[in-house]
Structures are given as C-alpha cells and as structure tokens.
Design a protein around this motif. Structure first.
Motif, short mmCIF file in Angstrom:
data_model
loop_
_atom_site.label_atom_id
_atom_site.label_comp_id
_atom_site.label_asym_id
_atom_site.label_seq_id
_atom_site.Cartn_x
_atom_site.Cartn_y
_atom_site.Cartn_z
N THR A 64 5.42 -14.01 2.10
CA THR A 64 6.51 -13.19 2.60
C THR A 64 7.80 -14.01 2.63
O THR A 64 7.82 -15.16 3.06
CB THR A 64 6.20 -12.69 4.03
OG1 THR A 64 5.00 -11.92 3.98
CG2 THR A 64 7.33 -11.82 4.55
N CYS A 65 8.86 -13.42 2.16
CA CYS A 65 10.16 -14.09 2.20
C CYS A 65 11.23 -13.07 2.52
O CYS A 65 11.03 -11.87 2.36
CB CYS A 65 10.45 -14.78 0.86
SG CYS A 65 10.67 -13.63 -0.50
N ASP A 80 4.43 -2.84 -5.68
CA ASP A 80 4.74 -2.20 -4.40
C ASP A 80 5.83 -3.02 -3.75
O ASP A 80 5.57 -4.07 -3.16
CB ASP A 80 3.49 -2.15 -3.52
CG ASP A 80 3.70 -1.32 -2.25
OD1 ASP A 80 4.84 -1.28 -1.75
OD2 ASP A 80 2.73 -0.71 -1.77
N PHE A 81 7.08 -2.53 -3.86
CA PHE A 81 8.21 -3.30 -3.35
C PHE A 81 8.23 -3.32 -1.83
O PHE A 81 8.76 -4.25 -1.22
CB PHE A 81 9.52 -2.73 -3.90
CG PHE A 81 9.65 -2.88 -5.39
CD1 PHE A 81 9.86 -4.13 -5.96
CD2 PHE A 81 9.57 -1.79 -6.22
CE1 PHE A 81 9.97 -4.29 -7.33
CE2 PHE A 81 9.68 -1.91 -7.60
CZ PHE A 81 9.88 -3.18 -8.15
N GLY A 82 7.67 -2.29 -1.20
CA GLY A 82 7.62 -2.26 0.25
C GLY A 82 6.66 -3.29 0.80
O GLY A 82 6.97 -4.03 1.74
N ALA A 83 5.47 -3.36 0.21
CA ALA A 83 4.46 -4.34 0.64
C ALA A 83 4.67 -5.70 0.01
O ALA A 83 3.98 -6.66 0.37
CB ALA A 83 3.07 -3.81 0.30
N THR A 100 18.09 -13.15 2.48
CA THR A 100 18.43 -14.58 2.56
C THR A 100 18.47 -15.20 1.17
O THR A 100 19.40 -15.94 0.83
CB THR A 100 17.42 -15.33 3.44
OG1 THR A 100 17.49 -14.83 4.79
CG2 THR A 100 17.73 -16.83 3.46
N LEU A 101 17.48 -14.89 0.33
CA LEU A 101 17.46 -15.41 -1.03
C LEU A 101 18.69 -14.95 -1.80
O LEU A 101 19.31 -15.73 -2.55
CB LEU A 101 16.19 -14.95 -1.75
CG LEU A 101 14.86 -15.51 -1.24
CD1 LEU A 101 13.71 -14.87 -2.00
CD2 LEU A 101 14.83 -17.03 -1.38
N PRO A 152 9.39 -10.37 -4.13
CA PRO A 152 8.27 -11.15 -4.67
C PRO A 152 7.38 -10.36 -5.63
O PRO A 152 6.76 -10.94 -6.52
CB PRO A 152 7.48 -11.55 -3.41
CG PRO A 152 8.47 -11.52 -2.32
CD PRO A 152 9.41 -10.40 -2.66
N ALA A 153 7.30 -9.03 -5.46
CA ALA A 153 6.49 -8.23 -6.38
C ALA A 153 7.03 -8.34 -7.80
O ALA A 153 6.26 -8.42 -8.76
CB ALA A 153 6.49 -6.77 -5.93
#
Length: 370
Positions: free
Chosen positions: A286-287, A235-238, A291-292, A126-127
């Motif tokens: 959050t996703c 921030d790919f982690g968050a 799955t996507l 999502p980031a």
C-alpha cells in the motif's frame, strides 16, 4: 539544497491534502495556501503553520511552484497566470474544461519553459505498476468507474470528472492514434451527464469500452485488458492486479489433460488456471498515490525529471473527452428532438429513464437559449 517554495491554490476537499503532503515533504517550504473563501484558507493555513491568502495572484513572484486544485472552469485562468511567469504548476485533472483552453495552457508552458504536470493520479496506482511489470499489448480494454454522487465537481459532467481517468490510462497503454469515438450518456442531477458509456477505436484495431457513473449505488474502479500476451484485471480501488498468461507448455502446443477428471468443473478450472494458463496475483504494498504524485512534481519543478503526466499527455485526454461529450450530446433517445412534438405535461411526468432525463436536459437548454 535551497528549499522549493510552494503554494497550493484551492484548499477544499482535495487541495487540503495537497497542502498537507507538500508541507511535510523534505526540501519544500509551503509558503502559503490560497482560497477564494478566506475562512477556509485561514483554517487550513493555521493547521499547517503557513500563510493564508484570498487572492492567488498575491503568490506570483513569491513561489517556485504551485499546486492547483480549483474547479475545472478556473484552470485556464489560475494555471495560466503562474505558467506565464515561468512558475511550475501541478494542475488537478482534467487539465481544462475544453481542448481550446488545454491547448492554451500547454502553449503557455512551452513558451515560458515552465513545468506543467497534471493530476491523473491513477498513473501512480500500484495496480498499474503491476501491469507494467508484465507488459500486455492491449487489443481490447474494458473499464468501469462507478461512484456515489458527492455534489462536487458539478461544473463538469462525469466524462471530465471520472471517465477522464480511464481515458488517460487507455491513451497511455495504446500506442496508436484514435480512429473513432461513440458514446451515450444521461444526466440525472443537473445539466451535465452523470452516466456515460463510450467506445473508442484506434487505428491499430484496438477497442476500448469505458463506463462511468457518479450516480451509482456502489463504487468500482476496475479495468480489464486483453492482448496476445495474456489478460490482466486491474482493481484500482483495491490496488491489486491479476495477470493471466499462457504457460510455456501451452505456447509450445501441448495441453496435457492426463489425470484430470473432465467431469468435475473444479478440477478443470484448477488445471486450466495453473498448468495451461499461468496466473500471477499481484498485491503491491500500500502506498499513498497522492504523495508519489506530489513527490514527482517537486522533482520535476527542480528540473530533475520529466513528469509522467505532462501537459501534452493530459491535452490528448481532454481532446478525447470532448469528443465523447459531443457524441453523447448528439445521441437522440427518441428520434430527433428538434422535430419531436412537445409532450403534454402529464405525459412528460410519466416518462421514466434516459428519455425523461434527456428531454429535461434539452428543455433546460432550450429555455437558456430562447
């Protein structure tokens, strides 16, 4: 709609999640899971109420699509066997361990007409989606991907294991050919590099600095992007993003400081990042990225869409990763190792840092080729 018959080859740390998600997707029939460890395949299969096989070749002719999560060194062999028969394949990143093998897989898929998707999962973060909503043409990018050593993916170094994510992201963001690559790296736990730093320069002048480590005390997955339109911090982690852009007032040439106490840094900061610069903090819902990614693979296997990470795109990432590895392998910490005198054992044992690690790595290679 006729169910899409799918199997998963390799149901270890990551593959088991592929199987779990695919088995729950509507319109998908999880025909079987395959693993060279029969007991591992049996455990996963029983939990998902499907069949377990030890030899992936048993699945050819029984499935329409396959998700492959085996060690990188086996990607060419396993994925190639399915692609040759026209079976859609989702291959975990990297596409292959060398440009030659990656090129072969792309050519096989092209010849058979099979869908080839590669698991660069950060494309679904999502980031990144937040950045795409506020486009910035990158001029300079800086990324760090730090992880604790997990004793997995030891068949490749940190460049193909972790940095490959950011290589793919940078190539997707910069619309220009790569002009040059330079890198340094050190190995701590084996024959492959575990820490690497690379600089990629593009023909249009854009520069990307990438740092990756799988020997870090703390984890971090971040990227910063500067362009004429503004600045973005991802921030790919968050799964969060912050985008900073010049305000309309600033672009018009006006900076009104009336009423701002210039003796107070906090007041200046508040005015700067609010009036002069516009700050958008995006926290997407959050996703589940995996799955996507697998939903997209199913749609691509059905011929409904083209996957966002094609074999051709993943091939370019492998080519740049290979250039980075060759550059760091060519780097000499203490001059040319080929002409350096051998150090006494007691001196070698006293060495610390990259020089010692580099020498140990070179010594192993020397023994292997002697």
């Amino acid at each position: 709609m006729k169910p899409l018959r799918v199997a998963v080859v390799g149901v270890g740390h990551l593959g088991r999640h592929h199987a779990r998600i695919l088995g729950a997707l509507p319109g998908v029939e999880l025909v079987a899971v395959a693993d060279s460890r029969p007991e591992q395949a049996r455990i996963i299969a029983e939990g998902l109420k499907t069949r377990a096989v030890a030899d992936y070749r048993e699945l050819i002719g029984q499935v329409d699509a396959v998700s492959i999560a085996v060690p990188t060194v086996l990607h060419r062999e396993v994925a190639g066997a399915f692609l040759e028969r026209g079976i859609a394949a989702m291959v975990e990143k990297p596409l292959a361990g060398s440009p030659a093998e990656a090129e072969e897989l792309v050519a096989i898929a092209r010849a058979s007409g099979a869908v080839l998707q590669v698991g660069h999962i950060e494309r679904f973060n999502p980031a990144l989606a937040a950045l795409q909503a506020s486009p910035i043409r990158p001029k300079f990018l800086s990324a760090e991907r730090l992880a604790i050593y997990t004793f997995r993916s030891t068949d490749v170094g940190v460049v193909f294991d972790l940095m490959i994510h950011d290589i793919d992201l940078v190539l997707s963001l910069v619309d220009s050919p790569v002009r040059s690559v330079s890198a340094v790296g050190v190995g701590l736990f084996g024959d492959h590099e575990d820490v690497a730093d690379a600089r990629i320069e593009f023909e249009n002048g854009t520069v990307a600095n990438l740092t990756a480590s799988r020997a870090s005390y703390a984890t971090s997955r971040k990227m910063r992007i500067w362009g004429t339109e503004g600045y973005a911090s991802l921030d790919f982690g968050a799964k969060q993003a912050t985008v900073v852009r010049p305000s309309e007032e600033f672009l018009a040439g006006g900076v009104d400081l009336e009423g701002v106490d210039l003796t107070q840094p906090s007041a200046i900061k508040e005015h700067l990042f609010g009036k002069v610069l516009r700050v958008d903090r995006v926290e997407p819902p959050t996703c589940d990225q995996l799955t996507l990614e697998l939903q997209e693979f199913v749609a691509a296997a059905r011929g409904e869409i083209t996957p966002r990470v094609t074999g051709a795109a993943a091939l370019e990432a492998v080519r740049i990763a290979d250039r980075i590895v060759r550059s760091l392998d060519a780097h000499r910490w203490e001059g040319d190792a080929a002409t350096s005198p051998a150090l006494p054992a007691q001196a070698a044992s006293a060495l610390r840092g990259p020089h010692a690690w580099s020498r140990a790595r070179l010594d192993r290679r020397s023994r292997a080729t002697s």
